[in-house]
Structure formats: C-alpha cells, structure tokens
Design an enzyme around this catalytic site. Sequence first.
Site, PDB file in Angstrom:
ATOM      1  N   ASP A  76       0.838  -1.198   0.000  1.00 21.04           N
ATOM      2  CA  ASP A  76       0.000   0.000   0.000  1.00 21.04           C
ATOM      3  C   ASP A  76       0.876   1.251   0.000  1.00 21.04           C
ATOM      4  O   ASP A  76       1.999   1.252   0.505  1.00 21.04           O
ATOM      5  CB  ASP A  76      -0.991  -0.001   1.160  1.00 21.04           C
ATOM      6  N   GLU A 137      -5.817   3.477   4.166  1.00 16.34           N
ATOM      7  CA  GLU A 137      -6.169   4.120   5.430  1.00 16.34           C
ATOM      8  C   GLU A 137      -7.585   4.710   5.382  1.00 16.34           C
ATOM      9  O   GLU A 137      -7.790   5.919   5.338  1.00 16.34           O
ATOM     10  CB  GLU A 137      -5.149   5.216   5.770  1.00 16.34           C
TER      11      GLU A 137
END
Length: 394
Positions: A76, A137
């Site tokens: 990520d 997130e």
Amino acid sequence: MSLRSDAAALQGDLVELRRELHQIPEIGLDLPRTQERVLSALHPLPLEVTTGTGLSSITAVLRGGKPGPVVLLRGDMDALPVTESPGETFVSRHDGAMHACGHDLHTAGLVGAATLLAARRDELAGDVVFMFQPGEEGFDGAAHMISEGVLEAAGQPANWAYGLHVMSSTIPRGVFASRRGPLMAASDGLFVRVIGAGGHGSRPHAALDPVPAAAEMVTALQTMVTRRFDVFEPVVITIGTFHAGTRRNIIPDEAVFEATVRTFSASIREQVGVYAVQLCESIAAAYGLTVDAKYVQEYPVTVNDPAEHDFAAAAIAEIFGAERALEMPTPTTGSEDFSRVLDRVPGAYMFLGACPSDDPATAPTNHSPRAAFDDSVLGDGAALLAELASRRLV
C-alpha cells in the site's frame, strides 16, 4: 546468488526510494506524485504496467519464462493526515501528511521484490502481479482495485497472495510475526444521532434532552459487550467522537456520536451490528426521543490461510533463522483492507519489525507523529516477498 544476497545489494537503492516517498506523502485514493515516482522506478523492468481509472493504483504483471499459476504481492502507498514531529533528516514536505504507518517502506519493498523477480523471470513457471495500492487508510483502496480487476490482471485469477506490514513498535527489528487464521480484526462504524427538542437549560422538563440518553448509550454499549458476548469472542467498541450543544445553558436539539467496532468472526460481527442498533433505539424510546442509528460494515477480518501461513513461516525460518519467525499467540485489533484480497485468494499477511530502538515495547506506535521506521529491514522484506513468489512458481 540467493534472493536475500541480491536484495542486500539493492538495499541502498530501496532506502533512497523509501526516503523520497517519505517526503511526498499523499492521502487517500489520489496519489499522483507517489504514482509517478513508483512508475519511474518500475520503468526499467520487463513488466506489463497499468494504472487505475478511479484511483492512482499501479498493477504490474511479470510474465514468467514458463506458463503456470499466479502469485499476487501487495504494497500500500498512501499516507495519513498526521503532522510529522521533527526527527528524521528526510521529513514530510507536505503539511498535515505523514507516512506514519510505514507505507513508504511497503512501496519501496514491493519495488524491490519486482526487481528481484524480474532478474529471475526465466526461472518462474507462472506470473506475478504486483499490487501497488492507494487508499488503505480508510478509503478501501483494495476494494477499488479488486473492482478494476487486479485479481485477474495476469489473465487468470490469482492463486496465492502475500503482503507485509512494518511496525514501528511492539515487534523487535527484523523479526517477522504472523499467525494462522484471524490476524487482524474486522473494522466497522456505528453512527448515532439522538434527536430531541432543545430548550433552556434551567427548564429541562420543558425540553427533550438528547444528551443524557446519548451518554447512557455510550456506557450501555460497553455493558452490551460484556453481557451479550462470550469473553472468548473479543469485541471492542470505542466511541471516538461525541458532539452536542453550543453553550452550557442550552439544551441542544440533538447529540451525535460515532464508534469504531472491532470483531474477529463474521457471526459476531453481524450480531454486534444488530444488537448495537437495537440498544440505541430502545434507550431513545425510553427517554421519549428518536434516534438514527446506523451500523456500517467496513473492512472484514484479515484471515491467514493456515497452509499459506505455514508455508511463509517455514520460508522465514529457513532464510532468516527460526529466531526471526514469531508465531503470534493472539490477533491484533487493528484492521487492514488486504483482508478483501485474502477473502478471495489463499494467502498470508505478515508483520515485520522496523523499530529503530532496541526497546520496541516503549517506541512510538504506527500512526503516531513520532513513529519512526528503520529502513535497514527493506532488503529482507523485499527478499521474503520475492522468495514466496519464487517458491510457488517452480
């Protein structure tokens, strides 16, 4: 030469890339500068590269020398809305944004794995998909990439999936930690709006005060956890925001609060959603109020396939030594949208200690403005991802 020794030779380049990324953190699904820098790093490699349409993702496919199955490796790329505390020589140049969860290391490490495997592509009996993902997130970037076809990017569904997450605390530097089955919690949201009728603070009997009812809901939710759920089925409910009123002598029309909910099984997750809403509705009714209570499922439980966990743990012990393979006795209550990949593809997710100090128990945690990550672990992280893919494609 081994993948680990080749990764050690890449260490300097990976550190340089990580520190560049650390200085340009971007939040959410749109990461144009991060995407540009990663594309530049991947350009020399023999990869089939595509970018996302609804987000700044990168999907890169490495074709092996022989046909075979598909391994997906994921990193990520997004940062957090955190203002970095001074400490590093390469701090964030973007006010209010920081790589406080180590995703800059994840991205650089995945570039490293791609570099290592590209050098051995002729030996691979199958393909590797590199999933560079924005929006972990809280933006559900994994779901976006899945909807855009990342799991079938090689022309057939991925057979296995692996990922790593660095930790600034808790785990000693260089130690890999994971477990069979549930590794990280499901994360859901409870959103409650208690509706009354405002009035003067001196005459509460002439109003419908939402504050006491909302406060009772907050405490009753904690009682619900202990009285409706087995102690061996963990449930965490934390109310993170509570808002009501403008002045102390004014009864407001409404009170609003939000909670994060963490669970570790699909059945308990469903029950919490039903019971929490029922509880809020019942308390509101007892006070003569109305309530709008919504339970929103977000990220599912991150579950390691037992066989894939054992496969990864054996590789770690063989490559790095048994002392660097930690079997976690319990899962963690953090959550992760790689869970969406593991819902569909057998695989394993692992933590890698990157604490700069020798006392990980007291070091600042991920998401802290003081979180620091030792990028000396980059080479080993890249080597493990590449090793797992290489061992599957023989």
